[in-house]
Scaffold this motif. Structure first.
Motif, PDB file in Angstrom:
ATOM      1  N   LYS A 206       0.801  -1.215   0.000  1.00  0.00           N
ATOM      2  CA  LYS A 206       0.000   0.000   0.000  1.00  0.00           C
ATOM      3  C   LYS A 206       0.838   1.271   0.000  1.00  0.00           C
ATOM      4  O   LYS A 206       0.355   2.331  -0.389  1.00  0.00           O
ATOM      5  CB  LYS A 206      -0.923  -0.001   1.228  1.00  0.00           C
ATOM      6  CG  LYS A 206      -1.843  -1.227   1.303  1.00  0.00           C
ATOM      7  CD  LYS A 206      -2.644  -1.243   2.602  1.00  0.00           C
ATOM      8  CE  LYS A 206      -3.503  -2.504   2.697  1.00  0.00           C
ATOM      9  NZ  LYS A 206      -4.253  -2.572   3.986  1.00  0.00           N
ATOM     10  N   VAL A 207       2.072   1.162   0.490  1.00  0.00           N
ATOM     11  CA  VAL A 207       2.938   2.329   0.613  1.00  0.00           C
ATOM     12  C   VAL A 207       4.220   2.056  -0.156  1.00  0.00           C
ATOM     13  O   VAL A 207       4.746   0.939  -0.132  1.00  0.00           O
ATOM     14  CB  VAL A 207       3.268   2.612   2.100  1.00  0.00           C
ATOM     15  CG1 VAL A 207       4.153   3.849   2.227  1.00  0.00           C
ATOM     16  CG2 VAL A 207       1.986   2.782   2.912  1.00  0.00           C
ATOM     17  N   SER A 208       4.732   3.065  -0.836  1.00  0.00           N
ATOM     18  CA  SER A 208       5.953   2.874  -1.621  1.00  0.00           C
ATOM     19  C   SER A 208       7.134   2.600  -0.691  1.00  0.00           C
ATOM     20  O   SER A 208       7.192   3.104   0.433  1.00  0.00           O
ATOM     21  CB  SER A 208       6.242   4.124  -2.458  1.00  0.00           C
ATOM     22  OG  SER A 208       6.699   5.175  -1.641  1.00  0.00           O
ATOM     23  N   PRO A 209       8.092   1.787  -1.154  1.00  0.00           N
ATOM     24  CA  PRO A 209       9.290   1.518  -0.343  1.00  0.00           C
ATOM     25  C   PRO A 209      10.017   2.789   0.085  1.00  0.00           C
ATOM     26  O   PRO A 209      10.562   2.860   1.187  1.00  0.00           O
ATOM     27  CB  PRO A 209      10.159   0.662  -1.266  1.00  0.00           C
ATOM     28  CG  PRO A 209       9.193   0.002  -2.189  1.00  0.00           C
ATOM     29  CD  PRO A 209       8.098   1.013  -2.406  1.00  0.00           C
ATOM     30  N   LEU A 210      10.032   3.797  -0.789  1.00  0.00           N
ATOM     31  CA  LEU A 210      10.737   5.030  -0.456  1.00  0.00           C
ATOM     32  C   LEU A 210      10.079   5.743   0.725  1.00  0.00           C
ATOM     33  O   LEU A 210      10.768   6.311   1.584  1.00  0.00           O
ATOM     34  CB  LEU A 210      10.782   5.947  -1.678  1.00  0.00           C
ATOM     35  CG  LEU A 210      11.599   7.226  -1.528  1.00  0.00           C
ATOM     36  CD1 LEU A 210      13.030   6.895  -1.114  1.00  0.00           C
ATOM     37  CD2 LEU A 210      11.590   8.015  -2.830  1.00  0.00           C
ATOM     38  N   THR A 211       8.748   5.706   0.780  1.00  0.00           N
ATOM     39  CA  THR A 211       8.053   6.307   1.922  1.00  0.00           C
ATOM     40  C   THR A 211       8.424   5.580   3.211  1.00  0.00           C
ATOM     41  O   THR A 211       8.654   6.207   4.254  1.00  0.00           O
ATOM     42  CB  THR A 211       6.530   6.255   1.709  1.00  0.00           C
ATOM     43  OG1 THR A 211       6.198   6.990   0.529  1.00  0.00           O
ATOM     44  CG2 THR A 211       5.802   6.843   2.911  1.00  0.00           C
TER      45      THR A 211
ATOM     46  N   VAL B 248      11.187   3.998   3.760  1.00  0.00           N
ATOM     47  CA  VAL B 248      12.566   4.391   4.066  1.00  0.00           C
ATOM     48  C   VAL B 248      12.588   5.698   4.838  1.00  0.00           C
ATOM     49  O   VAL B 248      13.267   5.835   5.873  1.00  0.00           O
ATOM     50  CB  VAL B 248      13.392   4.517   2.772  1.00  0.00           C
ATOM     51  CG1 VAL B 248      14.721   5.220   3.050  1.00  0.00           C
ATOM     52  CG2 VAL B 248      13.647   3.146   2.163  1.00  0.00           C
ATOM     53  N   ARG B 249      11.849   6.687   4.361  1.00  0.00           N
ATOM     54  CA  ARG B 249      11.860   8.007   5.006  1.00  0.00           C
ATOM     55  C   ARG B 249      11.260   7.954   6.406  1.00  0.00           C
ATOM     56  O   ARG B 249      11.783   8.585   7.335  1.00  0.00           O
ATOM     57  CB  ARG B 249      11.109   9.006   4.129  1.00  0.00           C
ATOM     58  CG  ARG B 249      11.857   9.344   2.847  1.00  0.00           C
ATOM     59  CD  ARG B 249      11.003  10.127   1.861  1.00  0.00           C
ATOM     60  NE  ARG B 249      11.768  10.480   0.672  1.00  0.00           N
ATOM     61  CZ  ARG B 249      11.226  10.876  -0.467  1.00  0.00           C
ATOM     62  NH1 ARG B 249       9.891  10.980  -0.587  1.00  0.00           N
ATOM     63  NH2 ARG B 249      11.987  11.181  -1.510  1.00  0.00           N
ATOM     64  N   VAL B 250      10.189   7.192   6.568  1.00  0.00           N
ATOM     65  CA  VAL B 250       9.606   7.041   7.901  1.00  0.00           C
ATOM     66  C   VAL B 250      10.611   6.355   8.833  1.00  0.00           C
ATOM     67  O   VAL B 250      10.762   6.737  10.000  1.00  0.00           O
ATOM     68  CB  VAL B 250       8.289   6.237   7.825  1.00  0.00           C
ATOM     69  CG1 VAL B 250       7.792   5.879   9.231  1.00  0.00           C
ATOM     70  CG2 VAL B 250       7.218   7.046   7.081  1.00  0.00           C
ATOM     71  N   GLY B 251      11.295   5.336   8.308  1.00  0.00           N
ATOM     72  CA  GLY B 251      12.279   4.627   9.114  1.00  0.00           C
ATOM     73  C   GLY B 251      13.418   5.516   9.563  1.00  0.00           C
ATOM     74  O   GLY B 251      13.814   5.503  10.742  1.00  0.00           O
ATOM     75  N   ILE B 252      13.962   6.307   8.641  1.00  0.00           N
ATOM     76  CA  ILE B 252      15.071   7.200   9.011  1.00  0.00           C
ATOM     77  C   ILE B 252      14.604   8.237  10.029  1.00  0.00           C
ATOM     78  O   ILE B 252      15.330   8.571  10.984  1.00  0.00           O
ATOM     79  CB  ILE B 252      15.662   7.875   7.767  1.00  0.00           C
ATOM     80  CG1 ILE B 252      16.262   6.830   6.826  1.00  0.00           C
ATOM     81  CG2 ILE B 252      16.731   8.898   8.158  1.00  0.00           C
ATOM     82  CD1 ILE B 252      16.751   7.404   5.501  1.00  0.00           C
ATOM     83  N   ALA B 253      13.381   8.748   9.847  1.00  0.00           N
ATOM     84  CA  ALA B 253      12.837   9.708  10.813  1.00  0.00           C
ATOM     85  C   ALA B 253      12.724   9.074  12.197  1.00  0.00           C
ATOM     86  O   ALA B 253      13.036   9.710  13.221  1.00  0.00           O
ATOM     87  CB  ALA B 253      11.477  10.212  10.340  1.00  0.00           C
TER      88      ALA B 253
ATOM     89  N   GLN C 183      14.297  -1.624   2.998  1.00  0.00           N
ATOM     90  CA  GLN C 183      13.599  -0.950   1.918  1.00  0.00           C
ATOM     91  C   GLN C 183      14.536  -0.071   1.104  1.00  0.00           C
ATOM     92  O   GLN C 183      14.374   0.061  -0.107  1.00  0.00           O
ATOM     93  CB  GLN C 183      12.434  -0.113   2.492  1.00  0.00           C
ATOM     94  CG  GLN C 183      11.359  -0.940   3.183  1.00  0.00           C
ATOM     95  CD  GLN C 183      10.701  -1.943   2.239  1.00  0.00           C
ATOM     96  OE1 GLN C 183      10.527  -1.671   1.056  1.00  0.00           O
ATOM     97  NE2 GLN C 183      10.324  -3.097   2.766  1.00  0.00           N
ATOM     98  N   LEU C 184      15.532   0.529   1.747  1.00  0.00           N
ATOM     99  CA  LEU C 184      16.497   1.322   0.997  1.00  0.00           C
ATOM    100  C   LEU C 184      17.310   0.418   0.078  1.00  0.00           C
ATOM    101  O   LEU C 184      17.623   0.783  -1.059  1.00  0.00           O
ATOM    102  CB  LEU C 184      17.423   2.075   1.958  1.00  0.00           C
ATOM    103  CG  LEU C 184      18.429   3.034   1.314  1.00  0.00           C
ATOM    104  CD1 LEU C 184      17.732   4.018   0.394  1.00  0.00           C
ATOM    105  CD2 LEU C 184      19.222   3.766   2.389  1.00  0.00           C
ATOM    106  N   THR C 185      17.643  -0.774   0.563  1.00  0.00           N
ATOM    107  CA  THR C 185      18.335  -1.744  -0.296  1.00  0.00           C
ATOM    108  C   THR C 185      17.484  -2.095  -1.503  1.00  0.00           C
ATOM    109  O   THR C 185      17.976  -2.189  -2.630  1.00  0.00           O
ATOM    110  CB  THR C 185      18.658  -3.020   0.503  1.00  0.00           C
ATOM    111  OG1 THR C 185      19.495  -2.690   1.609  1.00  0.00           O
ATOM    112  CG2 THR C 185      19.361  -4.048  -0.373  1.00  0.00           C
ATOM    113  N   GLY C 186      16.185  -2.297  -1.273  1.00  0.00           N
ATOM    114  CA  GLY C 186      15.286  -2.604  -2.373  1.00  0.00           C
ATOM    115  C   GLY C 186      15.203  -1.481  -3.386  1.00  0.00           C
ATOM    116  O   GLY C 186      15.137  -1.723  -4.596  1.00  0.00           O
ATOM    117  N   VAL C 187      15.221  -0.236  -2.902  1.00  0.00           N
ATOM    118  CA  VAL C 187      15.186   0.918  -3.801  1.00  0.00           C
ATOM    119  C   VAL C 187      16.460   0.976  -4.639  1.00  0.00           C
ATOM    120  O   VAL C 187      16.427   1.206  -5.850  1.00  0.00           O
ATOM    121  CB  VAL C 187      15.013   2.221  -2.983  1.00  0.00           C
ATOM    122  CG1 VAL C 187      15.227   3.444  -3.873  1.00  0.00           C
ATOM    123  CG2 VAL C 187      13.622   2.271  -2.354  1.00  0.00           C
TER     124      VAL C 187
END
Length: 540
Positions: free
Chosen positions: A344-349, A351-356, A395-399
């Motif tokens: 439902k959510v893009s991997p990049l989103t 990633v950003r939530v995770g880093i935050a 997810q960053l690896t996947g991106v």
């Protein structure tokens, strides 16, 4: 067994293989005091026991990622596990510090064979949204094992011996080999076999090794002028100029030659260690930049936190492991969240939530780190930090690898892993410098306020900094040479070490904030069920 079920069973053993090398990189931290007592190793040997593994590991990642594409990813993975387990036996049986260091070097070779091949096997085996879930499991395993390592090491060291911190790798290695043979299919580059770029391999090893060496040893030998002259047998570095600028000069020259040589061979249609054309893919180029920056701050605090917990709060190795378990729990929770929202959510989103979340967790730790802190004030922020690591890493690896052709996945994953390891090495160097420089300056100022004579205060500061805080408990001992000042000096040392750990945490949060900003160069990539891109990733 159906092909789909076999793939997921194979992922379990691929993840255990990742866990094996990640645990080993953290398990040693809590075992070091026992190793010192048993083998009588020097402070320099202590440093190399911890760092020799990282040095070899980072230097060889790119080489083995490429060799896996050529000779078979499963074959290289199995070979790496066997080498790693064999070196673990040598480490467990080591009777001197030099033998232990040599064993760690060989472990680094095995680890460098395992990590990029696990990534490329996942990239070659899974498609579409299943790939995102698989990467989430892979990344959460890394995040969780960073915390499980100290817990496992603390338990084995406290209940048995530090030697079992290495010996545990043998039964795990056997389980991995059996599982990989049963459930993981071989994959390799199906194109026409070409000769290996030996010159490129040598240049990449020299570049990585000298860069990591310089980053790790800069504080020891001096960033510009020689603080401590390195020795090799009877030979001692004879110059006032430190060896570190020389190492960085070699890095620059060999790195430039590596790029020139690779581009030249590519123009001639010959094989290269690194497929330079991959950097034309925006998601790969920008994703690796973001991954390197994030790695600067991602795990640095885990190196200083166990020292603070044991030397300031007085926890033993096992108690320290239990506190850090909160990070592992957070990472595994994140795995479930990533799986639930992956469609439902893009991997990049994610990633950003995770880093935050990582920024919140690390900054919160910085605020809570005081002499009077308790585990209750630390655990919630470790949990949040662990969730961030679990969400962001995979997810960053996947991106980064999402648009890389399968036949080049070994090269791609090797490059991605190398970028992370170099980022981690830089983070360790910078955050270590922040920690120990802050401790030294703060403790010196506090001792001056107490009126401690200059000669005595210098000895105390050197003892605390050189021992990474291990000398603090002895300062307040009843028979301390400090006499009636012992309690005040010990309290000053605890406060100084807490301040250094706090500044290190804030520096890590700063790196992560820069990494979050770097992800803004990426754009979401969406795929259909057959892994066909719907929106190009990483434009800009």
């Amino acid at each position: 067994m159906t092909g789909a079920r076999r793939r997921w069973f194979g992922l379990v053993f691929i993840s255990i293989a990742v866990a094996l090398i990640i645990v080993d990189s953290t398990i040693v931290n809590v075992a070091i005091p026992s190793i010192i007592d048993d083998l009588g190793i020097t402070s320099t040997q202590v440093q190399w026991v911890q760092e020799s593994y990282t040095l070899v590991f980072a230097a060889l990642l790119l080489v083995f990622g490429t060799l896996a594409d050529r000779y078979g990813r499963r074959r290289i993975l199995l070979t790496g596990v066997v080498i790693f387990a064999g070196a673990s036996v040598l480490a467990a049986l080591a009777q001197t510090g030099d033998l232990l260091i040599a064993s760690r070097l060989v472990q680094g070779v095995g680890g460098a064979m395992v990590l990029p091949t696990t990534l490329s096997l996942i990239n070659a085996t899974f498609r579409g949204r299943d790939r995102g879930i698989a990467f989430a499991i892979w990344g959460s395993t890394i995040g969780g094992m960073v915390a499980v390592g100290p817990l496992l090491g603390g338990w084995l060291t406290t209940s048995y011996s530090w030697r079992w911190a290495f010996g545990i790798n043998v039964p795990l290695g056997i389980i991995i080999v059996v599982g990989i043979l049963l459930f993981v299919s071989e994959s390799r580059d199906t194109g026409e076999p070409r000769r290996i770029d030996v010159v490129g391999a040598v240049l990449s090893v020299v570049t990585s090794a000298t860069l990591v060496f310089g980053l790790i040893e800069g504080r020891t030998y001096g960033w510009w002028l020689t603080n401590t002259a390195p020795t090799l047998g009877d030979w001692t570095w004879p110059f006032d100029l430190s060896i570190i600028p020389v190492a960085f000069l070699i890095t620059l020259v060999s790195g430039t030659l590596f790029i020139w040589w690779g581009l030249r061979r590519q123009r001639l249609g010959k094989s290269t260690l690194l497929a330079f054309s991959l950097f034309r893919i925006p998601s790969f180029r920008n994703g690796n930049i973001a991954a390197l920056i994030v790695s600067l701050g991602e795990f640095g605090i885990i190196l200083s936190l166990p020292l603070w917990l044991q030397n300031v709060l007085g926890y033993d190795a096992l108690q320290t492991g239990f506190v850090l378990l909160a990070l592992a729990i957070g990472s595994f929770v994140a795995s479930g969240i990533a799986g639930a929202f992956g469609n439902k959510v893009s991997p990049l989103t994610i990633v950003r939530v995770g880093i935050a979340a990582e920024i919140v967790g690390v900054a919160g730790l910085g605020i809570m780190i005081t002499v009077d802190a308790t585990w209750l004030s630390i655990v919630p922020f470790l949990f949040v930090y662990g969730m961030g690591v679990g969400l962001a890493t995979a997810q960053l690896t996947g991106v980064v690898l999402g648009d890389v052709p399968v036949e080049q996945s070994g090269q791609g994953s090797g490059t991605s892993s190398t970028a992370r390891q170099i980022g981690s090495a830089l983070g360790i160097a910078v955050l270590g410098t922040v920690l120990f420089t802050s401790v030294g300056l703060s403790l010196q100022a506090k001792l001056d306020e107490l009126g401690v004579p200059t000669a005595a205060s210098s000895q105390i500061v050197d003892a605390v900094v050189d021992s990474a805080g291990a000398a603090i408990p002895a300062l307040s001992a009843p028979d301390s040479a400090l006499g009636e000042n012992s309690a005040a000096v010990a309290e000053a040392a605890k406060e100084a070490f807490s301040e250094g750990t706090r500044y290190s945490a804030f520096a890590a949060a700063g790196f992560l904030a820069v990494g979050l900003a770097a992800t803004m160069r990426l754009t979401p990539r969406r795929v259909d069920d057959n892994d066909r891109p719907l929106v190009a990733a990483g434009q800009g």
